[in-house]
Design a protein around this motif. Sequence first.
Motif, short mmCIF file in Angstrom:
data_model
loop_
_atom_site.label_atom_id
_atom_site.label_comp_id
_atom_site.label_asym_id
_atom_site.label_seq_id
_atom_site.Cartn_x
_atom_site.Cartn_y
_atom_site.Cartn_z
N ALA A 323 -18.63 -52.95 74.42
CA ALA A 323 -19.82 -53.10 75.27
C ALA A 323 -20.98 -52.30 74.71
O ALA A 323 -22.12 -52.78 74.64
CB ALA A 323 -19.50 -52.65 76.69
N TRP A 324 -20.71 -51.06 74.26
CA TRP A 324 -21.77 -50.23 73.70
C TRP A 324 -22.21 -50.75 72.33
O TRP A 324 -23.39 -50.67 71.98
CB TRP A 324 -21.32 -48.78 73.63
CG TRP A 324 -21.37 -48.14 74.98
CD1 TRP A 324 -20.32 -47.86 75.79
CD2 TRP A 324 -22.55 -47.75 75.70
NE1 TRP A 324 -20.77 -47.31 76.99
CE2 TRP A 324 -22.12 -47.23 76.95
CE3 TRP A 324 -23.91 -47.79 75.42
CZ2 TRP A 324 -23.02 -46.76 77.91
CZ3 TRP A 324 -24.80 -47.31 76.36
CH2 TRP A 324 -24.36 -46.81 77.59
N ALA A 325 -21.26 -51.29 71.56
CA ALA A 325 -21.64 -51.88 70.27
C ALA A 325 -22.56 -53.08 70.48
O ALA A 325 -23.53 -53.27 69.75
CB ALA A 325 -20.38 -52.29 69.50
N LEU A 326 -22.27 -53.89 71.51
CA LEU A 326 -23.15 -55.02 71.83
C LEU A 326 -24.51 -54.53 72.32
O LEU A 326 -25.55 -55.11 71.98
CB LEU A 326 -22.51 -55.91 72.88
CG LEU A 326 -21.34 -56.80 72.42
CD1 LEU A 326 -20.72 -57.52 73.61
CD2 LEU A 326 -21.79 -57.81 71.37
N ALA A 327 -24.50 -53.46 73.12
CA ALA A 327 -25.78 -52.89 73.58
C ALA A 327 -26.64 -52.47 72.40
O ALA A 327 -27.87 -52.55 72.46
CB ALA A 327 -25.51 -51.70 74.51
N ALA A 328 -25.99 -52.03 71.33
CA ALA A 328 -26.74 -51.57 70.15
C ALA A 328 -27.50 -52.71 69.49
O ALA A 328 -28.56 -52.48 68.90
CB ALA A 328 -25.79 -50.91 69.15
N ILE A 329 -27.00 -53.94 69.58
CA ILE A 329 -27.69 -55.05 68.89
C ILE A 329 -28.52 -55.89 69.85
O ILE A 329 -29.02 -56.95 69.47
CB ILE A 329 -26.71 -55.93 68.09
CG1 ILE A 329 -25.70 -56.62 69.01
CG2 ILE A 329 -26.03 -55.15 67.00
CD1 ILE A 329 -25.14 -57.90 68.42
N VAL A 330 -28.71 -55.43 71.08
CA VAL A 330 -29.53 -56.16 72.06
C VAL A 330 -30.94 -56.50 71.52
O VAL A 330 -31.45 -57.60 71.77
CB VAL A 330 -29.61 -55.40 73.39
CG1 VAL A 330 -30.80 -55.85 74.24
CG2 VAL A 330 -28.33 -55.60 74.19
N PRO A 331 -31.60 -55.60 70.77
CA PRO A 331 -32.95 -55.96 70.28
C PRO A 331 -32.98 -57.24 69.46
O PRO A 331 -34.03 -57.87 69.32
CB PRO A 331 -33.35 -54.74 69.44
CG PRO A 331 -32.62 -53.60 70.08
CD PRO A 331 -31.28 -54.18 70.47
N PHE A 332 -31.85 -57.65 68.89
CA PHE A 332 -31.82 -58.89 68.12
C PHE A 332 -31.70 -60.12 69.01
O PHE A 332 -31.82 -61.25 68.52
CB PHE A 332 -30.64 -58.87 67.13
CG PHE A 332 -30.85 -57.93 65.96
CD1 PHE A 332 -31.54 -58.35 64.83
CD2 PHE A 332 -30.36 -56.64 66.00
CE1 PHE A 332 -31.73 -57.49 63.76
CE2 PHE A 332 -30.55 -55.76 64.93
CZ PHE A 332 -31.24 -56.20 63.81
N GLY A 333 -31.43 -59.93 70.31
CA GLY A 333 -31.23 -61.04 71.22
C GLY A 333 -32.36 -62.05 71.25
O GLY A 333 -32.15 -63.27 71.17
N PRO A 334 -33.62 -61.60 71.37
CA PRO A 334 -34.73 -62.56 71.45
C PRO A 334 -35.10 -63.22 70.13
O PRO A 334 -35.89 -64.17 70.11
CB PRO A 334 -35.90 -61.68 71.95
CG PRO A 334 -35.26 -60.45 72.51
CD PRO A 334 -34.04 -60.23 71.69
N LEU A 335 -34.56 -62.72 69.00
CA LEU A 335 -34.93 -63.30 67.70
C LEU A 335 -34.33 -64.69 67.55
O LEU A 335 -33.21 -64.95 67.97
CB LEU A 335 -34.43 -62.41 66.55
CG LEU A 335 -35.44 -61.41 65.97
CD1 LEU A 335 -35.87 -60.43 67.03
CD2 LEU A 335 -34.82 -60.67 64.78
N ALA A 336 -35.08 -65.58 66.92
CA ALA A 336 -34.59 -66.93 66.66
C ALA A 336 -33.43 -66.88 65.66
O ALA A 336 -33.30 -65.92 64.89
CB ALA A 336 -35.71 -67.81 66.11
N GLN A 337 -32.61 -67.90 65.70
CA GLN A 337 -31.50 -68.01 64.76
C GLN A 337 -32.04 -68.08 63.33
O GLN A 337 -33.12 -68.65 63.10
CB GLN A 337 -30.71 -69.29 65.07
CG GLN A 337 -29.40 -69.43 64.34
CD GLN A 337 -28.25 -68.77 65.07
OE1 GLN A 337 -28.45 -68.10 66.07
NE2 GLN A 337 -27.04 -68.94 64.55
N PRO A 338 -31.34 -67.50 62.34
CA PRO A 338 -31.80 -67.63 60.94
C PRO A 338 -31.90 -69.10 60.55
O PRO A 338 -31.14 -69.94 61.03
CB PRO A 338 -30.69 -66.93 60.14
CG PRO A 338 -30.00 -66.04 61.12
CD PRO A 338 -30.11 -66.71 62.45
N PRO A 339 -32.86 -69.44 59.69
CA PRO A 339 -33.01 -70.85 59.28
C PRO A 339 -31.77 -71.35 58.56
O PRO A 339 -31.11 -70.61 57.82
CB PRO A 339 -34.22 -70.80 58.34
CG PRO A 339 -34.33 -69.37 57.91
CD PRO A 339 -33.80 -68.55 59.04
#
Length: 526
Positions: A323-339
């Motif tokens: 859960a904490w590891a996922l919390a660490a990457i939350v800032p990447f949530g709104p980014l679009a998928q890589p092309p």
Amino acid sequence: MATQPTTTTIQLNPKEDQLKELLLDAARYVDQHQPAAEPVVLRWAGGWVRDKLLGVESHDIDTAINVMTGEAFTSKMCELCEKPETIQKHGITETDIGNLHKIARNPEKSKHLETTTIKLFGYDVDFVNLRKETYAEDSRNPQMEFGTAEEDALRRDATVNALFFNLNTGEVEDFTTGLADMQSKLIRTPLEPFQTFMDDPLRVLRLVRFASRLEFSIDPAAEEVMVDQGVLEALRLKISRERVGVEVEKMLKGNHPRRALQYIDDLGLYHTIFTDPNNPSFPSPNTSNWKFAYNCLDTLRENKAPASIYNMLVRSDEAAYLAWALAAIVPFGPLAQPPHTGKGRPPPPYGTVAAREGIKAPNKLSDLCTAAYNHRAEILSLKKTVTEGAPDINQRDRFGMAIRHWDSRGGHWRLQVLWALLVEAMEVLAGGSDKSHTGSNEDFLQGWYAFLDHLQELDVMEAPSLKRLIDGTQLAKALGVKPGKWMAQALEVCVAWQLRNPEATDPAGAVEEVRSKRDELGIPSS
């Protein structure tokens, strides 16, 4: 001339005292059988001393030796422990003395000194000689030499980790400012911070780990240097990502993971840790509102009620770390998928790459990161269905099959839901009232409570472990055809039927449902 250390005393427990007396006898035995220029002096070092002064029991003890290597000392100690008089004097049983293990030097992984370890009276005891280290201009790998206790203390990462317990005198020795810093609850480097961090940039993360774990503050002079671009560049490029990952994992498995993430946030370390160091164009997500996510998780964790969101979604120690590891990457949530161009599987989301390349996350965590990203939109859609009271709100198969789908592609479906919640917390709470910085915005959480309560009411929380009423062989036989590519989809139809008919014990209805969709599923005629 050597500095006289500040001293204090420690009260040993009976097992520690038993270990101390055995080691002192071993030191005397060495002095008798292979005398050196000066007698053997043994010191317990670092973390054990710090924790003992804090009243925390530790079963890992580092033993520093003044005139010989750990391997040479332990071989003589084991020789002594085979003597009947030693066994009788120290009350040694068959399980009290373990096997010797030697951990070789590996400068490429910043393991600069050979260590010998052995289990003694239930303690994991490492033996290594006191050392000093010098660095060449063109290398971060230090040259190791025998050193004094003071030189050994000064080369350590923090003063609170630079304390010794001298077994010969029974006193704690402080050659830096460790005892005073313990009193002040301060993490400080023994030497000038810039040199300390440039010698080994990983010490930046080690200080964060100790400050968060011990709930100490970091010396402002050290903090100032920890954000120096030269130090951050050295940390990004010169330290193996495996070592970075070990430090981050220890932070997130500690008692205060939120404090660790806040330090990473406040000190601007995020993009140095969670990145692909081999890709100069790797995106740097906006972290200005990240605090709303990790504060929200901490608030959820503090709610001990049995029906709390945290207890519904985080159900083991492993899940707590994830859960904490996922919390660490939350800032990447709104980014679009890589092309994605060309054939083959699409590239993983940026958050997965940041975890996999930045902290060398294992496949299990990387797969969970990918699944959490890929399923967030569907999770939010189903939550909206519930909160808006849509007409199809009670379609048990719709919710149950979604949960099975999430879980089959990344596992830990509950944590995927938690990640969707935390990304939303970062986006929604940032625009809320002042109280929202604690993650306690009840309007925001109410929707998630409603969603999870509805899943419980539908009794689909355990949908991934639903036992099928019929397997593939039985289904093919009932249809009078040979198994084929159609089987997987047909079995999904059966499971959906089961979810709609939870009381059923006979799969006949499921078989009929498959039969009615024969053309759609591509099932050949019998």
